[in-house]
Enzyme design. Sequence first.
Site, PDB file in Angstrom:
ATOM      1  N   GLU A  66      -3.329   1.340  -6.345  1.00 16.43           N
ATOM      2  CA  GLU A  66      -2.197   0.205  -6.692  1.00 16.43           C
ATOM      3  C   GLU A  66      -1.799  -0.058  -8.199  1.00 16.43           C
ATOM      4  OE1 GLU A  66       0.249  -1.287  -5.651  1.00 16.43           O
ATOM      5  OE2 GLU A  66      -0.613  -2.238  -4.099  1.00 16.43           O
ATOM      6  N   CYS A  85       0.779  -1.042  -0.080  1.00 20.33           N
ATOM      7  CA  CYS A  85       0.145   0.090   0.042  1.00 20.33           C
ATOM      8  C   CYS A  85       1.111   1.226  -0.011  1.00 20.33           C
ATOM      9  CB  CYS A  85      -0.806   0.168   1.230  1.00 20.33           C
ATOM     10  SG  CYS A  85      -2.166   1.336   1.199  1.00 20.33           S
TER      11      CYS A  85
END
Length: 336
Positions: free
Chosen positions: A131, A2
């Site tokens: 992402e 993340c």
Amino acid sequence: MCGRTCLTLEPKELESCCKYNKSGQNKPKQPRYRNEFNCGKKYVPSFNVAPTDVTPVLVSALHFDESADSADRLLVPMMWGMVPRWHKGDFRKHGLTTNNCRLEGLAFSKLYGPPLASGQRCVILCEGFYEWQTVKPLKPSERAAFYVHAPQAEKVKMEDKSTWQLETGGQLQLLRIAGLFDVWNDENGDKLYSYTVITFETEGQFASIHHRSPAILETDAQVADWLDFKRVPANRALNLLQPCQALKWYRVSNVVNNSRNKSDQCNKPLEQGKSGDGSGKSGVVPKSKMMQSWLIVKKRKHDEGEEQPPALEGTVKQELKTEPVDKKPKPDPDVP
């Protein structure tokens, strides 16, 4: 992994979105927002939150009030990227990347083990996270970027805040991510609260995007158990962390690659047929899930340049060897 999140809500809006039910009470409670000086760093709502930015996280009220019930909650602004409590000197120059920590070996880590043992568990809040797809043999700056969020009601669009209807009681479904926090003191005694996001190996459909994913708490019960460190010991809490079964995502422009870009264009869906870099060329993504999985495995070693698998889990030296966090972020999606 993340590396970027999105959180545009003001503190009062976050309080409303984080209502919770407490045992023995019929009326839902709202966590109180507790502001902290944090060495002068403030929370600023942003469409592109990067490590070293400050965002509010949920913690047990017991961390700040010894007379509080451990089931009660507070919203506390903290910096993303844990500063070790033993660090001396400028907090920006400890030389470690601590925005993510791996679940594997977490309990035995010299860096993350003490906060875990002390019950310093938190829940990181965001509307979504970004992402970058790692299944294609491209440079990090050329990878397709995606915006990942929780399932919403039918009329709610993540890129359009007017559909959230928060002012009329609408309930936006935030992503709630398990993390740990620590407290660092400077030479003047000022405190800096900072956190790290827990990640693990991806399972399910999200594996077509990235091989690591944040530990998302899907249910209210999981959130309650993760925060209540008096009722739920560390070993039980770690067992709560399982791959998320309900996630949604869509492709966005690579304008999000540069952490200095904070505009509302970051989480806008990319128009079909357009590339993320503005070149007008459409990116090619393997349609076959089998081919996607094969490419993930084939390129794993190449992609690990962003997050090396620790051969000696539990040692600070091997866990977090990277550039100092005070360097300005490069326009690179996987290395903010």
